[in-house]
Write an enzyme that holds these catalytic residues in place. Structure first.
Site, PDB file in Angstrom:
ATOM      1  N   THR A 273     -11.712   7.205   0.362  1.00 63.43           N
ATOM      2  CA  THR A 273     -11.861   8.328  -0.559  1.00 63.43           C
ATOM      3  C   THR A 273     -13.316   8.575  -0.968  1.00 63.43           C
ATOM      4  O   THR A 273     -13.573   9.428  -1.811  1.00 63.43           O
ATOM      5  CB  THR A 273     -11.007   8.036  -1.810  1.00 63.43           C
ATOM      6  OG1 THR A 273     -11.155   6.651  -2.155  1.00 63.43           O
ATOM      7  CG2 THR A 273      -9.552   8.325  -1.565  1.00 63.43           C
TER       8      THR A 273
ATOM      9  N   ASP B 147       2.971   1.968  -4.841  1.00 61.63           N
ATOM     10  CA  ASP B 147       1.981   2.793  -5.529  1.00 61.63           C
ATOM     11  C   ASP B 147       1.679   2.047  -6.823  1.00 61.63           C
ATOM     12  O   ASP B 147       2.575   1.875  -7.667  1.00 61.63           O
ATOM     13  CB  ASP B 147       2.587   4.174  -5.809  1.00 61.63           C
ATOM     14  CG  ASP B 147       1.673   5.054  -6.661  1.00 61.63           C
ATOM     15  OD1 ASP B 147       0.688   4.544  -7.230  1.00 61.63           O
ATOM     16  OD2 ASP B 147       1.970   6.258  -6.770  1.00 61.63           O
ATOM     17  N   VAL B 148       0.447   1.608  -6.992  1.00 61.14           N
ATOM     18  CA  VAL B 148       0.135   0.730  -8.129  1.00 61.14           C
ATOM     19  C   VAL B 148       0.298   1.412  -9.486  1.00 61.14           C
ATOM     20  O   VAL B 148       0.304   0.736 -10.516  1.00 61.14           O
ATOM     21  CB  VAL B 148      -1.285   0.115  -8.030  1.00 61.14           C
ATOM     22  CG1 VAL B 148      -1.376  -0.839  -6.855  1.00 61.14           C
ATOM     23  CG2 VAL B 148      -2.374   1.183  -7.980  1.00 61.14           C
TER      24      VAL B 148
ATOM     25  N   ASP C 162       0.876  -1.176   0.000  1.00 58.60           N
ATOM     26  CA  ASP C 162       0.000   0.000   0.000  1.00 58.60           C
ATOM     27  C   ASP C 162       0.909   1.220   0.000  1.00 58.60           C
ATOM     28  O   ASP C 162       2.137   1.093   0.127  1.00 58.60           O
ATOM     29  CB  ASP C 162      -0.908   0.012   1.258  1.00 58.60           C
ATOM     30  CG  ASP C 162      -2.196   0.809   1.054  1.00 58.60           C
ATOM     31  OD1 ASP C 162      -2.112   2.036   0.890  1.00 58.60           O
ATOM     32  OD2 ASP C 162      -3.283   0.205   1.055  1.00 58.60           O
TER      33      ASP C 162
ATOM     34  N   LYS D 182     -13.647   0.419 -13.816  1.00 58.92           N
ATOM     35  CA  LYS D 182     -14.007  -0.907 -13.291  1.00 58.92           C
ATOM     36  C   LYS D 182     -14.479  -1.824 -14.422  1.00 58.92           C
ATOM     37  O   LYS D 182     -14.273  -3.039 -14.379  1.00 58.92           O
ATOM     38  CB  LYS D 182     -15.075  -0.770 -12.207  1.00 58.92           C
ATOM     39  CG  LYS D 182     -14.566  -0.088 -10.926  1.00 58.92           C
ATOM     40  CD  LYS D 182     -13.407  -0.857 -10.303  1.00 58.92           C
ATOM     41  CE  LYS D 182     -13.017  -0.338  -8.935  1.00 58.92           C
ATOM     42  NZ  LYS D 182     -11.875  -1.065  -8.349  1.00 58.92           N
TER      43      LYS D 182
ATOM     44  N   TYR E 129     -15.164   6.078 -12.848  1.00 57.37           N
ATOM     45  CA  TYR E 129     -15.055   4.892 -11.973  1.00 57.37           C
ATOM     46  C   TYR E 129     -15.671   3.684 -12.671  1.00 57.37           C
ATOM     47  O   TYR E 129     -15.066   2.611 -12.723  1.00 57.37           O
ATOM     48  CB  TYR E 129     -15.761   5.170 -10.638  1.00 57.37           C
ATOM     49  CG  TYR E 129     -15.607   4.063  -9.595  1.00 57.37           C
ATOM     50  CD1 TYR E 129     -14.463   3.991  -8.805  1.00 57.37           C
ATOM     51  CD2 TYR E 129     -16.609   3.119  -9.387  1.00 57.37           C
ATOM     52  CE1 TYR E 129     -14.323   2.993  -7.837  1.00 57.37           C
ATOM     53  CE2 TYR E 129     -16.480   2.126  -8.418  1.00 57.37           C
ATOM     54  CZ  TYR E 129     -15.336   2.067  -7.646  1.00 57.37           C
ATOM     55  OH  TYR E 129     -15.199   1.080  -6.684  1.00 57.37           O
TER      56      TYR E 129
HETATM   57  P1  NAD Z   1     -10.284   1.577   1.052  1.00 61.65           P
HETATM   58  O1  NAD Z   1     -10.247   3.021   0.699  1.00 61.65           O
HETATM   59  O2  NAD Z   1     -10.556   1.196   2.467  1.00 61.65           O
HETATM   60  O3  NAD Z   1      -8.931   0.841   0.603  1.00 61.65           O
HETATM   61  C1  NAD Z   1      -8.278   1.131  -0.607  1.00 61.65           C
HETATM   62  C2  NAD Z   1      -6.780   1.041  -0.381  1.00 61.65           C
HETATM   63  O4  NAD Z   1      -6.126   1.300  -1.626  1.00 61.65           O
HETATM   64  C3  NAD Z   1      -6.278   2.084   0.641  1.00 61.65           C
HETATM   65  O5  NAD Z   1      -5.499   1.445   1.628  1.00 61.65           O
HETATM   66  C4  NAD Z   1      -5.456   3.033  -0.205  1.00 61.65           C
HETATM   67  O6  NAD Z   1      -4.348   3.577   0.474  1.00 61.65           O
HETATM   68  C5  NAD Z   1      -5.005   2.118  -1.350  1.00 61.65           C
HETATM   69  N1  NAD Z   1      -4.608   2.874  -2.533  1.00 61.65           N
HETATM   70  C6  NAD Z   1      -5.256   3.913  -3.128  1.00 61.65           C
HETATM   71  N2  NAD Z   1      -4.540   4.344  -4.167  1.00 61.65           N
HETATM   72  C7  NAD Z   1      -3.421   3.569  -4.247  1.00 61.65           C
HETATM   73  C8  NAD Z   1      -2.298   3.529  -5.110  1.00 61.65           C
HETATM   74  N3  NAD Z   1      -2.149   4.393  -6.118  1.00 61.65           N
HETATM   75  N4  NAD Z   1      -1.372   2.580  -4.887  1.00 61.65           N
HETATM   76  C9  NAD Z   1      -1.506   1.703  -3.867  1.00 61.65           C
HETATM   77  N5  NAD Z   1      -2.512   1.702  -3.002  1.00 61.65           N
HETATM   78  C10 NAD Z   1      -3.464   2.631  -3.197  1.00 61.65           C
HETATM   79  O7  NAD Z   1     -11.359   0.942   0.085  1.00 61.65           O
HETATM   80  P2  NAD Z   1     -11.992  -0.546  -0.039  1.00 61.65           P
HETATM   81  O8  NAD Z   1     -13.455  -0.394   0.134  1.00 61.65           O
HETATM   82  O9  NAD Z   1     -11.263  -1.533   0.800  1.00 61.65           O
HETATM   83  O10 NAD Z   1     -11.715  -0.803  -1.602  1.00 61.65           O
HETATM   84  C11 NAD Z   1     -10.927  -1.878  -2.101  1.00 61.65           C
HETATM   85  C12 NAD Z   1     -11.284  -2.123  -3.559  1.00 61.65           C
HETATM   86  O11 NAD Z   1     -12.671  -2.472  -3.665  1.00 61.65           O
HETATM   87  C13 NAD Z   1     -11.109  -0.912  -4.486  1.00 61.65           C
HETATM   88  O12 NAD Z   1     -10.591  -1.334  -5.723  1.00 61.65           O
HETATM   89  C14 NAD Z   1     -12.520  -0.384  -4.653  1.00 61.65           C
HETATM   90  O13 NAD Z   1     -12.682   0.351  -5.861  1.00 61.65           O
HETATM   91  C15 NAD Z   1     -13.315  -1.671  -4.638  1.00 61.65           C
HETATM   92  N6  NAD Z   1     -14.731  -1.505  -4.279  1.00 61.65           N
HETATM   93  C16 NAD Z   1     -15.107  -0.865  -3.126  1.00 61.65           C
HETATM   94  C17 NAD Z   1     -16.449  -0.745  -2.810  1.00 61.65           C
HETATM   95  C18 NAD Z   1     -16.930  -0.035  -1.562  1.00 61.65           C
HETATM   96  O14 NAD Z   1     -18.102   0.328  -1.515  1.00 61.65           O
HETATM   97  N7  NAD Z   1     -16.090   0.160  -0.547  1.00 61.65           N
HETATM   98  C19 NAD Z   1     -17.412  -1.298  -3.665  1.00 61.65           C
HETATM   99  C20 NAD Z   1     -17.007  -1.947  -4.822  1.00 61.65           C
HETATM  100  C21 NAD Z   1     -15.651  -2.041  -5.114  1.00 61.65           C
END
Ligand code: NAD
Length: 249
Positions: free
Chosen positions: A192, A62-63, A36, A158, A154
């Site tokens: 975010t 950083d991805v 992360d 996705k 988004y």
């Molecule tokens: P979250 O914000 O809790 O976790 C996301 C993590 O990604 C964070 O730790 C952040 O630091 C990290 N991150 C962001 N940009 C980055 C980068 N450039 N390089 C490396 N790390 C980075 O969110 P989450 O809910 O755990 O989301 C995880 C995944 O699930 C994401 O891909 C999100 O789009 C997807 N998702 C989330 C939801 C929701 O409602 N929470 C629904 C559908 C899909």
């Protein structure tokens, strides 16, 4: 143990679904590279895993950075000697007040779409040499349908993950590499998230879900676990919604 002796990289593993995935993978015998940009939180996840007698290390990744990907793959190989699993989970929310913002489009494409491609690009040669592997790409229900409070970037990003997954699955089945996508529905807000973190709006969103509740992070992590494991040995190129029936309506 369902991932005994497997080596996994999980991105965005300092928080939410990534952290849950890293913990469950370690609990099931995997050696996990927790990656992360959030170093303190990532170190916290590693500490939790280690405390529970699991094996994990933190690597800043950083991805969107090719160099970071090279370092992460090298770190996994140096520490554990091989690489079996990648969970491309890192992402940023598209739930923003300005749904026509151009910077948001670029950010979405860069992190949520290109970040996933860079991950596959970094691990596939290693998995080819190692005789196979499993890649799980985290997309969203937004990769299937448009949503009122989510930036179209988004959904586009996705959707890109969903189709890139299928292309990679077709191209690398011969290498023993399986590639699948997981599509969470309404989950706890991302770090975010802006609009969709509002409790009133969340109540409306939840009313549209047949199960009438949001999902838990472990409910996604367990889908990731199945797809990552050898239990899913004949499964590739599929989409797994984890959404309480949202897409079934
Ligand atoms: P979250 O914000 O809790 O976790 C996301 C993590 O990604 C964070 O730790 C952040 O630091 C990290 N991150 C962001 N940009 C980055 C980068 N450039 N390089 C490396 N790390 C980075 O969110 P989450 O809910 O755990 O989301 C995880 C995944 O699930 C994401 O891909 C999100 O789009 C997807 N998702 C989330 C939801 C929701 O409602 N929470 C629904 C559908 C899909």
């Amino acid at each position: 143990m369902r991932l005994k002796d497997k080596v996994a990289i999980v991105t965005g593993a300092a928080s939410g679904m990534g952290a849950s995935t890293a913990k469950i993978f370690a609990n099931q015998g995997a050696k996990v590279l927790v990656t992360d940009m959030l170093e303190d939180e990532g170190a916290g996840v590693v500490a939790e895993i280690t405390k529970a007698d699991g094996e994990a290390r933190f690597q800043r990744l950083d991805v969107t950075s090719e160099a970071d990907w090279d370092s992460a793959v090298a770190a996994a190989l140096a520490a554990y000697g091989k690489l079996d699993i990648l969970v491309n989970n890192a992402g940023v929310s598209g739930s923003t007040p300005d749904l026509l913002n151009l910077d948001t489009w670029d950010q979405q494409m860069n992190i949520n779409a290109k970040g996933v491609f860079l991950g596959m690009r970094a691990v596939i040669p290693v998995m080819q040499k190692g005789g196979g592997g499993s890649i799980v790409n985290i997309s969203s229900i937004s990769g299937f349908v448009g949503q009122e409070y989510v930036h179209m970037g988004y959904s586009a990003a996705k959707g890109a993950v969903r189709l890139a997954t299928k292309a990679a699955a077709v191209q690398h089945a011969k290498d023993g590499i399986r590639v699948n996508s997981v599509h969470p529905g309404i989950m706890p807000p991302m770090r975010t998230s802006k609009l969709t973190a509002d409790p009133e709006l969340r109540a409306k969103m939840i009313a549209a879900i047949p199960m009438a509740r949001e999902g838990g992070v472990e409910e996604v992590a367990y889908a990731n676990l199945f797809l990552a494991s050898d239990e899913a040995s004949y499964i590739t190129g599929i989409e797994v919604p984890v959404d309480g029936g949202y897409l079934a309506v």
